[in-house]
Design an enzyme around this catalytic site. Structure first.
Site, mmCIF file in Angstrom:
data_model
loop_
_atom_site.group_PDB
_atom_site.id
_atom_site.type_symbol
_atom_site.label_atom_id
_atom_site.label_comp_id
_atom_site.label_asym_id
_atom_site.label_seq_id
_atom_site.Cartn_x
_atom_site.Cartn_y
_atom_site.Cartn_z
ATOM 1 N N GLY B 89 0.832 -1.195 0.000
ATOM 2 C CA GLY B 89 0.000 0.000 0.000
ATOM 3 C C GLY B 89 0.867 1.244 0.000
ATOM 4 O O GLY B 89 1.913 1.272 -0.618
ATOM 5 N N LEU B 90 0.409 2.272 0.691
ATOM 6 C CA LEU B 90 1.117 3.556 0.772
ATOM 7 C C LEU B 90 1.375 4.139 -0.609
ATOM 8 O O LEU B 90 2.420 4.704 -0.861
ATOM 9 C CB LEU B 90 2.456 3.403 1.513
ATOM 10 C CG LEU B 90 2.395 3.138 3.000
ATOM 11 C CD1 LEU B 90 3.780 3.069 3.574
ATOM 12 C CD2 LEU B 90 1.583 4.185 3.727
ATOM 13 N N CYS B 91 0.420 3.942 -1.517
ATOM 14 C CA CYS B 91 0.623 4.560 -2.817
ATOM 15 C C CYS B 91 -0.645 5.288 -3.266
ATOM 16 O O CYS B 91 -1.029 5.227 -4.429
ATOM 17 C CB CYS B 91 1.080 3.553 -3.852
ATOM 18 S SG CYS B 91 0.121 2.051 -3.884
ATOM 19 N N GLY B 92 -1.276 5.954 -2.348
ATOM 20 C CA GLY B 92 -2.400 6.813 -2.685
ATOM 21 C C GLY B 92 -3.565 6.034 -3.273
ATOM 22 O O GLY B 92 -3.857 4.920 -2.843
ATOM 23 N N ALA B 247 3.205 6.833 -7.627
ATOM 24 C CA ALA B 247 2.071 7.190 -6.783
ATOM 25 C C ALA B 247 2.509 7.293 -5.330
ATOM 26 O O ALA B 247 2.079 8.186 -4.592
ATOM 27 C CB ALA B 247 0.974 6.138 -6.927
#
Lengths: 85, 292
Positions: B89-92, B247
């Site tokens: 995750g951590l990609c908007g 992202a």
């Protein structure tokens, strides 16, 4: 008097240079490609592509798997899935 | 009003969050450069293969006897959506955008009366798609056990897809992934991969001269079709990894900036209440001294 030879894998362009001759292990037998070869397409057996940098010199062997060769006016292009050495 | 100690604690916790987001941003920036270079390096192979496929396809006619990968199964009732997501995750909004595009495509196909199944690559698409279509997951492919999904993964995915295709599990496959435009923009893209759409016949490199084929055109084409599929999957994997890093970089940049603003606000609040406390103390001392 040189043949432009390119060896390409999905990951990168392995080789792109002018050489004297390349011997390719085609599906129906090995064939050598010199400059000015007629347009030609062939699948390749898994095996060694021999690159002769100069006439009469020692060839450099590059193992390819899952290949395909195309000869056009701009030289020889070998597309291979895997290249070793 | 929160006490001074509480405020101090909050400022510190936001500061450490900021450190993390900043680190992640820098890591993503470095990885993005690598991912872009990899995508660039893969381009010559894909281009050459596409042009060869184009010139071959223009020379043969698609008939019953053509390879199934080119001619199709003769029906287009069952569709498979191959959705490529990231593993982390951590990609908007990247993954949710991809899932949204896949779900929209699926709804459109279902509205046309087709049957839709999913094949999911990457971890992050599983939960939301399972929520939308609980019974339509045909398979998963896990890319999280390797650092950087590469050509070998593409080969495995292609092999799995071809097996399913030959077993008659679906008629048409679409690939849904995100194309990397820039660090700010990654467009969800959807394209048909099976049966293989014939690429535009590019003007052949031989300049119109008669090309000899060994073995014949059809045999070469039959061999190149699965390879073309692999190349497309490989391209999607590269695009998704570049998109992920792009992202992630943007999202973490935003997070770092937000954390900075929050720290500023909290610091002002902290200083105000500190001054208020000092003023009260002074007033108390003066009042005490006057009373003497």
């Amino acid at each position: 008097m040189a043949l432009h030879f390119e060896l390409v894998t999905p990951a990168k362009l392995v080789l792109s240079e002018d050489v004297h001759m390349v011997v390719v292990p085609g599906e129906e037998g090995e064939f050598g490609v010199l400059e000015g070869h007629a347009p030609f397409m062939s699948t390749i057996r898994d095996g060694a592509v021999q690159v002769y940098r100069t006439a009469g010199g020692q060839p450099e062997e590059i193992m390819v798997r899952g290949g395909f060769a195309e000869v056009g006016t701009n030289g020889l292009t070998v597309l291979a899935e895997h290249v070793e050495g | 009003m929160a006490s001074l100690k509480e405020l101090k604690g909050r400022i510190n916790s936001v500061k450490s969050t900021q450190k993390i987001t900043k680190a992640k941003q820098m890591v993503a920036a470095a990885k993005l450069r690598k991912a872009q270079a990899a995508a660039e390096a893969a381009r010559p192979y894909a281009e050459r293969l596409a042009s060869v496929m184009g010139s071959l396809a223009s020379r043969i006619t698609v008939s019953e006897s053509s390879p199934k990968l080119l001619a199709g199964t003769g029906s287009d009732q069952r569709h498979l959506l191959v959705v490529v997501n990231t593993d982390k995750g951590l990609c908007g909004g990247l993954n949710s955008n991809i899932v949204k595009a896949a779900v929209a495509k699926a709804k459109k196909l279902i509205a046309e009366g087709k049957k839709v199944e999913f094949f999911l690559v990457g971890k992050k698409g599983r939960a939301p798609i399972r929520r939308n279509f609980p019974d339509a997951i045909a398979g998963n492919f896990d890319t999280s056990d390797v650092r950087q999904p590469g050509y070998e993964e593409a080969e495995k995915i292609a092999a799995e897809l071809v097996t399913m295709y030959e077993a008659g599990k679906f008629d048409v496959a679409h690939l849904v992934y995100a194309t990397f435009k820039s660090a700010l923009a990654q467009d969800p893209t959807e394209q048909q991969i099976m049966p293989v759409p014939t690429p535009e016949a590019a003007p052949s490199a031989s300049g119109g001269a008669v090309v000899e084929y060994e073995p014949d055109e059809e045999a070469i084409l039959a061999e190149l079709l699965p390879r073309y599929l692999k190349t497309q999957l490989f391209g999607a994997l590269l695009e998704i990894s570049a998109s992920e890093q792009g992202a992630s970089m943007t999202a973490m940049d935003n997070a770092t900036r937000n954390a900075g603003e929050l720290i500023q606000k909290l610091t002002i609040q902290y200083n105000r209440s500190r001054q208020a406390a000092i003023t009260t103390e002074l007033v108390e001392i003066i009042a005490g001294a006057e009373a003497l």
